[in-house]
Scaffold this motif. Structure first.
Motif, short mmCIF file in Angstrom:
data_model
loop_
_atom_site.label_atom_id
_atom_site.label_comp_id
_atom_site.label_asym_id
_atom_site.label_seq_id
_atom_site.Cartn_x
_atom_site.Cartn_y
_atom_site.Cartn_z
N ASP A 1 0.82 -1.21 0.00
CA ASP A 1 0.00 0.00 0.00
C ASP A 1 0.86 1.27 0.00
O ASP A 1 0.72 2.13 0.86
N LEU A 2 1.76 1.37 -0.96
CA LEU A 2 2.68 2.50 -1.03
C LEU A 2 1.98 3.77 -1.48
O LEU A 2 1.11 3.74 -2.34
N ARG A 3 2.38 4.90 -0.89
CA ARG A 3 1.84 6.20 -1.24
C ARG A 3 2.99 7.19 -1.39
O ARG A 3 3.97 7.13 -0.66
N GLN A 4 2.86 8.11 -2.33
CA GLN A 4 3.83 9.18 -2.52
C GLN A 4 3.16 10.48 -2.10
O GLN A 4 2.05 10.78 -2.53
N VAL A 5 3.85 11.26 -1.28
CA VAL A 5 3.33 12.54 -0.83
C VAL A 5 4.17 13.63 -1.49
O VAL A 5 5.40 13.63 -1.39
N THR A 6 3.50 14.55 -2.19
CA THR A 6 4.17 15.69 -2.80
C THR A 6 3.55 16.97 -2.26
O THR A 6 2.42 16.95 -1.75
N ALA A 7 4.27 18.06 -2.37
CA ALA A 7 3.75 19.34 -1.88
C ALA A 7 4.00 20.42 -2.92
O ALA A 7 4.99 20.39 -3.65
N THR A 8 3.07 21.37 -2.97
CA THR A 8 3.23 22.55 -3.81
C THR A 8 2.97 23.78 -2.95
O THR A 8 2.33 23.70 -1.90
N THR A 9 3.49 24.90 -3.40
CA THR A 9 3.27 26.18 -2.74
C THR A 9 3.22 27.27 -3.80
O THR A 9 3.68 27.07 -4.92
N THR A 10 2.67 28.40 -3.44
CA THR A 10 2.63 29.54 -4.37
C THR A 10 3.64 30.58 -3.91
O THR A 10 3.70 30.93 -2.73
#
Length: 89
Positions: A28-37
């Motif tokens: 049950d692998l998950r990738q977490v990514t983040a964005t910002t302005t």
């Protein structure tokens, strides 16, 4: 550090944690990514340095106070996308 977790130099100034696990323990692998302005444009977050108050974006390093709160995205990831350390094989 333990036998399962090691600290590995990824460059002269950066270190990463590495872990060795049995393939049967990975599911049950998950990738977490983040964005910002920043400056009116949305950017992927490459790294965050809370101690220095900096955010590393795709081509810039900026003060975290100059960015919006991060938006996190979680999505499934295939086991084949995991980095493999060939020295461990």
């Amino acid at each position: 550090m333990t036998d399962e977790f090691v600290l590995a130099a990824s460059s002269l100034h950066f270190w990463t944690w590495r872990v060795t696990v049995d393939e049967s323990e990975v599911s049950d692998l998950r990738q977490v990514t983040a964005t910002t302005t920043w400056n009116g444009q949305t950017h992927p977050v490459q790294w965050r340095d809370d101690g220095a108050g900096l955010v590393y974006l795709d081509s810039s390093t900026v003060d975290i106070a100059d960015t919006t709160p991060f938006i996190y995205t979680v999505q499934p990831i295939d086991r084949s996308a995991l980095p493999v350390d060939s020295r461990a094989l």
